[in-house]
Scaffold this motif. Structure first.
Motif, PDB file in Angstrom:
ATOM      1  N   ASN A  36       0.829  -1.207   0.000  1.00 30.67           N
ATOM      2  CA  ASN A  36       0.000   0.000   0.000  1.00 30.67           C
ATOM      3  C   ASN A  36       0.865   1.261   0.000  1.00 30.67           C
ATOM      4  O   ASN A  36       0.547   2.247  -0.679  1.00 30.67           O
ATOM      5  N   GLY A  37       1.963   1.223   0.751  1.00 33.98           N
ATOM      6  CA  GLY A  37       2.864   2.374   0.780  1.00 33.98           C
ATOM      7  C   GLY A  37       3.508   2.622  -0.567  1.00 33.98           C
ATOM      8  O   GLY A  37       3.663   3.778  -0.997  1.00 33.98           O
ATOM      9  N   LEU A  38       3.872   1.554  -1.249  1.00 31.09           N
ATOM     10  CA  LEU A  38       4.465   1.704  -2.582  1.00 31.09           C
ATOM     11  C   LEU A  38       3.450   2.280  -3.571  1.00 31.09           C
ATOM     12  O   LEU A  38       3.810   3.065  -4.453  1.00 31.09           O
ATOM     13  N   GLU A  39       2.184   1.893  -3.424  1.00 28.35           N
ATOM     14  CA  GLU A  39       1.153   2.448  -4.293  1.00 28.35           C
ATOM     15  C   GLU A  39       1.019   3.959  -4.097  1.00 28.35           C
ATOM     16  O   GLU A  39       0.848   4.713  -5.053  1.00 28.35           O
ATOM     17  N   ILE A  40       1.095   4.397  -2.845  1.00 32.70           N
ATOM     18  CA  ILE A  40       1.020   5.841  -2.565  1.00 32.70           C
ATOM     19  C   ILE A  40       2.194   6.562  -3.212  1.00 32.70           C
ATOM     20  O   ILE A  40       2.037   7.628  -3.820  1.00 32.70           O
ATOM     21  N   LEU A  41       3.391   5.975  -3.119  1.00 32.17           N
ATOM     22  CA  LEU A  41       4.561   6.588  -3.738  1.00 32.17           C
ATOM     23  C   LEU A  41       4.403   6.723  -5.240  1.00 32.17           C
ATOM     24  O   LEU A  41       4.847   7.706  -5.849  1.00 32.17           O
ATOM     25  N   ASN A  42       3.781   5.731  -5.860  1.00 38.95           N
ATOM     26  CA  ASN A  42       3.614   5.742  -7.316  1.00 38.95           C
ATOM     27  C   ASN A  42       2.517   6.689  -7.791  1.00 38.95           C
ATOM     28  O   ASN A  42       2.590   7.240  -8.890  1.00 38.95           O
ATOM     29  N   GLU A  43       1.487   6.882  -6.932  1.00 40.66           N
ATOM     30  CA  GLU A  43       0.292   7.583  -7.402  1.00 40.66           C
ATOM     31  C   GLU A  43       0.139   8.996  -6.844  1.00 40.66           C
ATOM     32  O   GLU A  43      -0.624   9.787  -7.397  1.00 40.66           O
ATOM     33  N   ASP A  44       0.828   9.320  -5.758  1.00 40.91           N
ATOM     34  CA  ASP A  44       0.622  10.617  -5.109  1.00 40.91           C
ATOM     35  C   ASP A  44       1.933  11.391  -5.077  1.00 40.91           C
ATOM     36  O   ASP A  44       2.905  10.945  -4.480  1.00 40.91           O
ATOM     37  N   ASP A  45       1.954  12.565  -5.723  1.00 43.16           N
ATOM     38  CA  ASP A  45       3.169  13.374  -5.793  1.00 43.16           C
ATOM     39  C   ASP A  45       3.307  14.336  -4.609  1.00 43.16           C
ATOM     40  O   ASP A  45       4.326  15.035  -4.497  1.00 43.16           O
ATOM     41  N   ASP A  46       2.303  14.382  -3.748  1.00 39.71           N
ATOM     42  CA  ASP A  46       2.357  15.279  -2.597  1.00 39.71           C
ATOM     43  C   ASP A  46       3.511  14.881  -1.671  1.00 39.71           C
ATOM     44  O   ASP A  46       3.642  13.714  -1.298  1.00 39.71           O
ATOM     45  N   GLU A  47       4.349  15.839  -1.300  1.00 41.25           N
ATOM     46  CA  GLU A  47       5.534  15.548  -0.492  1.00 41.25           C
ATOM     47  C   GLU A  47       5.165  14.963   0.874  1.00 41.25           C
ATOM     48  O   GLU A  47       5.834  14.046   1.368  1.00 41.25           O
ATOM     49  N   GLU A  48       4.110  15.499   1.468  1.00 42.58           N
ATOM     50  CA  GLU A  48       3.694  15.000   2.788  1.00 42.58           C
ATOM     51  C   GLU A  48       3.220  13.554   2.691  1.00 42.58           C
ATOM     52  O   GLU A  48       3.550  12.720   3.542  1.00 42.58           O
ATOM     53  N   ALA A  49       2.452  13.254   1.646  1.00 43.11           N
ATOM     54  CA  ALA A  49       1.965  11.885   1.454  1.00 43.11           C
ATOM     55  C   ALA A  49       3.120  10.926   1.196  1.00 43.11           C
ATOM     56  O   ALA A  49       3.138   9.798   1.695  1.00 43.11           O
ATOM     57  N   GLN A  50       4.106  11.377   0.410  1.00 42.26           N
ATOM     58  CA  GLN A  50       5.252  10.523   0.111  1.00 42.26           C
ATOM     59  C   GLN A  50       6.099  10.278   1.362  1.00 42.26           C
ATOM     60  O   GLN A  50       6.590   9.172   1.585  1.00 42.26           O
ATOM     61  N   ALA A  51       6.257  11.322   2.184  1.00 42.10           N
ATOM     62  CA  ALA A  51       7.022  11.161   3.420  1.00 42.10           C
ATOM     63  C   ALA A  51       6.317  10.174   4.357  1.00 42.10           C
ATOM     64  O   ALA A  51       6.957   9.336   4.999  1.00 42.10           O
ATOM     65  N   TYR A  52       4.968  10.278   4.414  1.00 41.06           N
ATOM     66  CA  TYR A  52       4.192   9.349   5.239  1.00 41.06           C
ATOM     67  C   TYR A  52       4.341   7.915   4.734  1.00 41.06           C
ATOM     68  O   TYR A  52       4.547   6.975   5.511  1.00 41.06           O
ATOM     69  N   LEU A  54       6.796   6.594   2.986  1.00 39.08           N
ATOM     70  CA  LEU A  54       8.142   6.093   3.270  1.00 39.08           C
ATOM     71  C   LEU A  54       8.290   5.688   4.733  1.00 39.08           C
ATOM     72  O   LEU A  54       8.940   4.692   5.054  1.00 39.08           O
ATOM     73  N   SER A  55       7.668   6.482   5.616  1.00 40.31           N
ATOM     74  CA  SER A  55       7.716   6.161   7.040  1.00 40.31           C
ATOM     75  C   SER A  55       7.016   4.833   7.325  1.00 40.31           C
ATOM     76  O   SER A  55       7.521   3.988   8.076  1.00 40.31           O
ATOM     77  N   VAL A  56       5.849   4.651   6.691  1.00 36.31           N
ATOM     78  CA  VAL A  56       5.103   3.401   6.875  1.00 36.31           C
ATOM     79  C   VAL A  56       5.904   2.221   6.341  1.00 36.31           C
ATOM     80  O   VAL A  56       6.032   1.176   7.003  1.00 36.31           O
ATOM     81  N   ILE A  57       6.471   2.371   5.144  1.00 34.57           N
ATOM     82  CA  ILE A  57       7.252   1.294   4.538  1.00 34.57           C
ATOM     83  C   ILE A  57       8.431   0.919   5.426  1.00 34.57           C
ATOM     84  O   ILE A  57       8.727  -0.257   5.643  1.00 34.57           O
ATOM     85  N   ARG A  58       9.108   1.932   5.945  1.00 30.54           N
ATOM     86  CA  ARG A  58      10.270   1.688   6.805  1.00 30.54           C
ATOM     87  C   ARG A  58       9.865   0.921   8.071  1.00 30.54           C
ATOM     88  O   ARG A  58      10.511  -0.063   8.450  1.00 30.54           O
ATOM     89  N   ASN A  59       8.779   1.355   8.696  1.00 28.23           N
ATOM     90  CA  ASN A  59       8.349   0.728   9.951  1.00 28.23           C
ATOM     91  C   ASN A  59       7.866  -0.703   9.752  1.00 28.23           C
ATOM     92  O   ASN A  59       8.236  -1.602  10.523  1.00 28.23           O
ATOM     93  N   VAL A  60       7.041  -0.919   8.736  1.00 33.23           N
ATOM     94  CA  VAL A  60       6.480  -2.261   8.557  1.00 33.23           C
ATOM     95  C   VAL A  60       7.518  -3.230   7.978  1.00 33.23           C
ATOM     96  O   VAL A  60       7.443  -4.436   8.218  1.00 33.23           O
ATOM     97  N   THR A  61       8.493  -2.707   7.227  1.00 33.28           N
ATOM     98  CA  THR A  61       9.576  -3.576   6.755  1.00 33.28           C
ATOM     99  C   THR A  61      10.391  -4.084   7.942  1.00 33.28           C
ATOM    100  O   THR A  61      10.745  -5.272   8.007  1.00 33.28           O
ATOM    101  N   GLU A  62      10.647  -3.197   8.890  1.00 32.70           N
ATOM    102  CA  GLU A  62      11.365  -3.595  10.102  1.00 32.70           C
ATOM    103  C   GLU A  62      10.550  -4.617  10.889  1.00 32.70           C
ATOM    104  O   GLU A  62      11.093  -5.599  11.407  1.00 32.70           O
ATOM    105  N   GLN A  63       9.238  -4.404  10.955  1.00 31.92           N
ATOM    106  CA  GLN A  63       8.360  -5.331  11.669  1.00 31.92           C
ATOM    107  C   GLN A  63       8.341  -6.703  11.006  1.00 31.92           C
ATOM    108  O   GLN A  63       8.446  -7.738  11.678  1.00 31.92           O
ATOM    109  N   ALA A  64       8.208  -6.724   9.684  1.00 35.55           N
ATOM    110  CA  ALA A  64       8.179  -7.994   8.960  1.00 35.55           C
ATOM    111  C   ALA A  64       9.499  -8.738   9.118  1.00 35.55           C
ATOM    112  O   ALA A  64       9.524  -9.956   9.313  1.00 35.55           O
ATOM    113  N   SER A  65      10.614  -8.004   9.044  1.00 38.59           N
ATOM    114  CA  SER A  65      11.926  -8.617   9.194  1.00 38.59           C
ATOM    115  C   SER A  65      12.077  -9.231  10.580  1.00 38.59           C
ATOM    116  O   SER A  65      12.585 -10.347  10.731  1.00 38.59           O
ATOM    117  N   ALA A  66      11.621  -8.504  11.610  1.00 39.02           N
ATOM    118  CA  ALA A  66      11.731  -9.001  12.982  1.00 39.02           C
ATOM    119  C   ALA A  66      10.886 -10.265  13.175  1.00 39.02           C
ATOM    120  O   ALA A  66      11.320 -11.220  13.837  1.00 39.02           O
TER     121      ALA A  66
END
Length: 215
Positions: A36-52, A54-66
């Protein structure tokens, strides 16, 4: 005197399938959030949305890895038969599994390398202890005895602390729930304790719940 209920265990293939379902159940949420985070990156050019995103992707990737790292040691071979596992590694894996959410891990273990099967039991006990604290709280891991013949005591302290889900049923053999992706970890914990020659017990200590595995 009433005879103890007969234990019916799953076949090896059924057990493998149930554990696979458990692992998939645990990681499908974080993986879906990454998508879902990757879809937002691809479809939404808003900087705030992209920052959000990336934050979600970073957090859930760490969670999945753990969670995958935890599953590798808690369920997997993690070395050949008779292998030893560093308890420092077990602590690190456990902290990653608990994360930074509503549960807190307090580790009061001993240092050294312990037999793989006993470490697997400890990791699964920690996962089961989470179900004793539905509103969050502190899981204190205490070890006694020696590296060769350890005892584990987990104190679960928090609002509405209760006996871990289903574990009492597997210990007593009464009102045992059907095995599925949600109950297999508790069943597997009980089987690990049985194989290791350790007795599981659940005791209420005031508002706390003590989960023990002792030789």
């Amino acid at each position: 005197m009433t005879d103890a209920p007969e234990r019916v265990h799953p076949t090896d293939l059924e057990l493998a399938a149930l554990i696979s379902s458990k692992i998939c159940h645990d990681v499908i949420g974080p993986v879906g959030a990454i998508y879902n985070g990757l879809e937002i990156l691809n479809e939404d050019d808003d900087e705030e949305a992209q920052a959000y995103a990336l934050s979600v992707i970073r957090n859930v990737t760490e969670q999945a890895s753990a969670r995958l790292q935890f599953a590798r040691f808690a369920f997997g071979a993690a070395g050949s038969a008779g292998a030893l596992i560093d308890l420092g590694t077990a602590e690190q894996i456990s902290r990653g599994f608990i994360g930074q959410g509503k549960h807190k891990l307090v580790w009061k273990g001993i240092a050294g390398h312990m037999a793989k099967d006993k470490v697997k039991l400890l990791l699964n006990l920690i996962a089961v202890a989470v179900t004793a604290l539905p509103r969050g709280g502190e899981i204190e891991v205490l070890m006694q005895g020696t590296i060769e013949t350890p005892g584990f005591v987990l104190r679960c302290c928090g609002t509405a602390a209760r006996p871990p889900q289903h574990l009492g049923a597997f210990i007593s053999g009464e009102d045992v729930p059907p095995l599925d992706a949600l109950t297999i970890q508790t069943y597997y914990t009980w089987r690990l304790a049985e194989t290791a020659g350790m007795n599981l017990s659940i005791v209420k200590d005031g508002d706390d719940v003590l989960l023990s595995a002792l030789s």
